[in-house]
Design a protein around this motif. Structure first.
Motif, PDB file in Angstrom:
ATOM      1  N   ARG A  19     -20.437  25.476 -20.492  1.00  0.00           N
ATOM      2  CA  ARG A  19     -20.624  24.039 -20.364  1.00  0.00           C
ATOM      3  C   ARG A  19     -21.072  23.713 -18.950  1.00  0.00           C
ATOM      4  NH1 ARG A  19     -16.362  19.003 -20.909  1.00  0.00           N
ATOM      5  NH2 ARG A  19     -15.715  19.795 -18.857  1.00  0.00           N
ATOM      6  N   ILE A  51     -29.934  12.066 -22.666  1.00  0.00           N
ATOM      7  CA  ILE A  51     -28.906  11.139 -23.134  1.00  0.00           C
ATOM      8  C   ILE A  51     -29.010   9.855 -22.326  1.00  0.00           C
ATOM      9  CG2 ILE A  51     -27.142  12.072 -21.565  1.00  0.00           C
ATOM     10  CD1 ILE A  51     -25.088  11.472 -23.842  1.00  0.00           C
ATOM     11  N   GLY A  56     -25.677   5.900 -25.580  1.00  0.00           N
ATOM     12  CA  GLY A  56     -25.407   7.307 -25.841  1.00  0.00           C
ATOM     13  C   GLY A  56     -26.398   8.021 -26.738  1.00  0.00           C
ATOM     14  N   THR A  58     -29.244  10.427 -27.985  1.00  0.00           N
ATOM     15  CA  THR A  58     -29.578  11.756 -27.480  1.00  0.00           C
ATOM     16  C   THR A  58     -30.846  12.301 -28.135  1.00  0.00           C
ATOM     17  OG1 THR A  58     -28.214  12.826 -29.167  1.00  0.00           O
ATOM     18  CG2 THR A  58     -27.136  12.289 -27.083  1.00  0.00           C
ATOM     19  N   THR A  69     -25.077  20.597 -27.127  1.00  0.00           N
ATOM     20  CA  THR A  69     -24.656  19.208 -27.291  1.00  0.00           C
ATOM     21  C   THR A  69     -24.557  18.542 -25.925  1.00  0.00           C
ATOM     22  OG1 THR A  69     -23.360  19.778 -29.261  1.00  0.00           O
ATOM     23  CG2 THR A  69     -22.894  17.666 -28.202  1.00  0.00           C
ATOM     24  N   SER A  71     -23.450  15.178 -23.671  1.00  0.00           N
ATOM     25  CA  SER A  71     -22.515  14.069 -23.720  1.00  0.00           C
ATOM     26  C   SER A  71     -22.384  13.464 -22.328  1.00  0.00           C
ATOM     27  CB  SER A  71     -21.154  14.515 -24.240  1.00  0.00           C
ATOM     28  OG  SER A  71     -20.593  15.495 -23.386  1.00  0.00           O
ATOM     29  N   ASP A  73     -19.671  11.015 -19.753  1.00  0.00           N
ATOM     30  CA  ASP A  73     -18.403  10.342 -19.473  1.00  0.00           C
ATOM     31  C   ASP A  73     -18.711   9.264 -18.441  1.00  0.00           C
ATOM     32  OD1 ASP A  73     -15.927   9.506 -18.481  1.00  0.00           O
ATOM     33  OD2 ASP A  73     -15.018  11.474 -18.826  1.00  0.00           O
ATOM     34  N   VAL A  79     -22.408  13.870 -16.737  1.00  0.00           N
ATOM     35  CA  VAL A  79     -23.064  14.277 -17.972  1.00  0.00           C
ATOM     36  C   VAL A  79     -22.788  15.758 -18.191  1.00  0.00           C
ATOM     37  CG1 VAL A  79     -25.297  14.561 -19.106  1.00  0.00           C
ATOM     38  CG2 VAL A  79     -24.849  12.525 -17.762  1.00  0.00           C
ATOM     39  N   TYR A  80     -22.607  16.131 -19.448  1.00  0.00           N
ATOM     40  CA  TYR A  80     -22.281  17.512 -19.792  1.00  0.00           C
ATOM     41  C   TYR A  80     -23.323  18.086 -20.737  1.00  0.00           C
ATOM     42  CZ  TYR A  80     -17.737  15.899 -18.121  1.00  0.00           C
ATOM     43  OH  TYR A  80     -16.716  15.350 -17.367  1.00  0.00           O
ATOM     44  N   GLN A  82     -22.986  21.124 -23.368  1.00  0.00           N
ATOM     45  CA  GLN A  82     -22.226  22.191 -24.007  1.00  0.00           C
ATOM     46  C   GLN A  82     -23.209  23.109 -24.709  1.00  0.00           C
ATOM     47  OE1 GLN A  82     -18.819  22.861 -24.037  1.00  0.00           O
ATOM     48  NE2 GLN A  82     -19.437  24.745 -25.084  1.00  0.00           N
TER      49      GLN A  82
END
Length: 122
Positions: A19, A51, A56, A58, A69, A71, A73, A79-80, A82
């Motif tokens: 991640r 994103i 949100g 994507t 994936t 995402s 926060d 931003v992440y 995965q």
């Protein structure tokens, strides 16, 4: 000073997961589109995912769809990405970027992180 700082890269075996994180600081990024790109040696920088902070929504490159994936926060301004079922061809330096409108071309982004190396061994 506005900056994007990435973390989370490393070495993983094929089939494994990593991640990546991209922490944004220096201003409010809620109006930006965040993108992930990657660049392997000898190759051009290529689109991975985007994103929107607001809403949100994507998008993904076909090569990573179903395995990666993205995402966000908002509270952490982070931003992440995965990454699951990693393949040796995913090996690259991964960059996060911020732009007003987003898109699949690097030129559409004006803020960039320093990059994080991801190496997938076979």
């Amino acid at each position: 000073q506005v900056q994007l700082v990435e973390s989370g890269g490393g070495l993983v075996q094929a089939g494994g997961s990593l991640r990546l994180s991209c922490a944004a600081s220096g201003r409010t990024f809620s109006s930006y589109v965040m993108g992930w790109f990657r660049q392997a040696p000898g190759n051009e920088r290529e689109f991975v995912s985007t994103i929107r902070w607001t809403g949100g929504s994507t998008s993904y490159a076909d090569s990573v769809k179903g395995r990666f994936t993205v995402s966000a926060d908002n509270a952490k301004n982070t931003v992440y990405l995965q990454m699951n079922s990693l393949k040796p061809e995913d090996t690259a330096v991964y960059y996060c970027a911020a732009g007003w409108y987003g898109g699949r071309w690097p030129a559409q982004y004006h803020l960039w992180g320093q990059g994080a190396q991801v190496t997938v061994s076979s």
